[in-house]
Design an enzyme around this catalytic site. Structure first.
Site, PDB file in Angstrom:
ATOM      1  N   LYS A   1       1.156   4.877  -2.975  1.00 56.69           N
ATOM      2  CA  LYS A   1       0.988   5.995  -2.277  1.00 56.69           C
ATOM      3  C   LYS A   1       2.279   6.178  -3.013  1.00 56.69           C
ATOM      4  CE  LYS A   1      -2.801   5.791  -2.172  1.00 56.69           C
ATOM      5  NZ  LYS A   1      -3.521   6.149  -2.423  1.00 56.69           N
TER       6      LYS A   1
ATOM      7  N   TYR B   1       0.954  -1.338   0.184  1.00 58.06           N
ATOM      8  CA  TYR B   1      -0.110  -0.288   0.263  1.00 58.06           C
ATOM      9  C   TYR B   1       1.079   1.478  -0.338  1.00 58.06           C
ATOM     10  CZ  TYR B   1      -3.143   4.035   1.614  1.00 58.06           C
ATOM     11  OH  TYR B   1      -4.081   4.650   1.869  1.00 58.06           O
TER      12      TYR B   1
END
Length: 361
Positions: free
Chosen positions: A219, A215
């Site tokens: 980002k 994740y």
């Protein structure tokens, strides 16, 4: 041992609470007065719930015409009907599907002008992660679902709409996360596999920590794309923002119904409304001089913490300063420097080239 741990906790807490008052380089910024958005067209991806929907409500209340998306047209239409004013509508957009992105882009081009493009849609694997999850709808081949949802779909949309963004002088907002500090250049270092570490194919049940690292990589890809787009589109203004740690359904109700969502039980989370206000602030902030190379966020972080680098610093920012202390610092809108990896132009170019390959450009 426990006394040492207690001392460390007290010291960190004192720094986090007192730091903003002595940090002249990072004080809350002042936004211009709330502007009338009448006549402006604003596209919000992921606008059916959470911070995206709250941002859409506020932007519509200021007179903007809002086009919002959901994974189904019905859900998007229902959310659009809740906005005040007229001219709003919903469109289906599934960022994990290249065909869906292309169809959506055709509809957006009919608008002729887009004043704000707010890339809010995204996901995180829930706490019952069993992976890997992969989509094969992109020309470049299989890609992890979270990479497609958080990065590749938005990147493909940028490519399809680039001429419209240029002619409109669009404000493009990327909703990233403090978690981008957990991403590292290693995500693009494998010469045999250009995506390198950005690959969920080796993840399995019980590997939530590695999934969260992935994740962070997605980002970071948001930040890399935003910075390269700033160089690519001279008439665009590009801003990166995080809403902070908010109590929304992301990672729980949207993807794994009924699974425990810790954000709903931590008292120091922001509300979806507070997160949405941060997104609105990113559409309105005055100039690139304020936000260029920075991340807008609703809390102060100890940016120059000694000794810690890379993912260790990212862990402090994410797991301590955001999740536990974000509401203990003086309230306001802060701008902090993006990670070193996010500001690396070579890495920006490599991420851009890989993404172009994956979307068939």
């Amino acid at each position: 041992m426990w006394s040492d741990i207690f001392l460390v906790v007290v010291v960190v807490l004192a720094i986090v609470m007192a730091g903003p008052r002595f940090d002249d380089a990072h004080q809350p910024i002042t936004l211009p007065p709330a502007s009338d958005l009448t006549g402006q067209t604003i596209v919000v991806t992921g606008g059916t719930s959470g911070v995206g929907h709250q941002a859409a409500l506020e932007l519509a209340s200021r007179g903007g015409r809002v086009v919002l998306t959901g994974r189904s047209k019905g859900r998007a239409d229902t959310a659009a009907a809740q906005l005040t004013g007229t001219g709003h509508f919903g469109l289906a957009l599934d960022l994990t599907s290249h065909d869906s992105v292309l169809t959506f882009a055709k509809e957006v081009k009919k608008l002729k002008k887009v004043d704000v493009l707010l890339f809010n849609a995204g996901m995180i694997y829930g706490p019952d992660f069993t992976g890997p999850f992969q989509t094969g709808t992109y020309p470049g081949g299989l890609v992890d679902t979270m990479i497609a949802s958080n990065h590749l779909g938005s990147f493909a949309l940028v490519q399809e709409l680039l001429s419209l963004l240029e002619s409109s002088g669009t404000r493009v907002v990327f909703v990233s996360s403090i978690s981008h500090h957990l991403g590292t250049p290693a995500l693009l270092e494998d010469t045999a596999d250009p995506v390198g570490g950005v690959d969920g194919s080796t993840l399995g049940a019980g590997q939530a920590v590695r999934a969260f690292g992935l994740y962070g990589d997605t980002k970071l890809l948001n930040v890399l794309t935003a910075n390269r787009l700033e160089r690519e589109c001279e008439s665009c203004s590009v801003v990166v923002v995080t809403p902070g740690f908010c109590a929304t359904s992301m990672g729980s109700a949207d993807r794994t119904p009924g699974i425990f969502n810790p954000a709903e039980y931590l008292p120091l989370t922001f509300s979806a409304k507070q997160g949405g206000d941060m997104l609105v602030a990113a559409t309105q902030v005055d100039s690139a001089e304020v936000a260029g190379g920075k991340m807008m966020q609703p809390y102060w972080i100890w940016e120059d913490v000694p000794l810690l680098q890379g993912r260790w610093k990212g862990a402090l920012f994410n797991l301590v300063e955001e999740m536990l202390f974000q509401r203990l610092v003086p309230p306001g809108i802060y701008v902090h420097t993006q990670s070193d990896a996010g500001l690396d132009e070579l890495l920006q170019d490599r991420a851009w080239d890989w993404s172009m390959q994956m979307v068939g450009k």
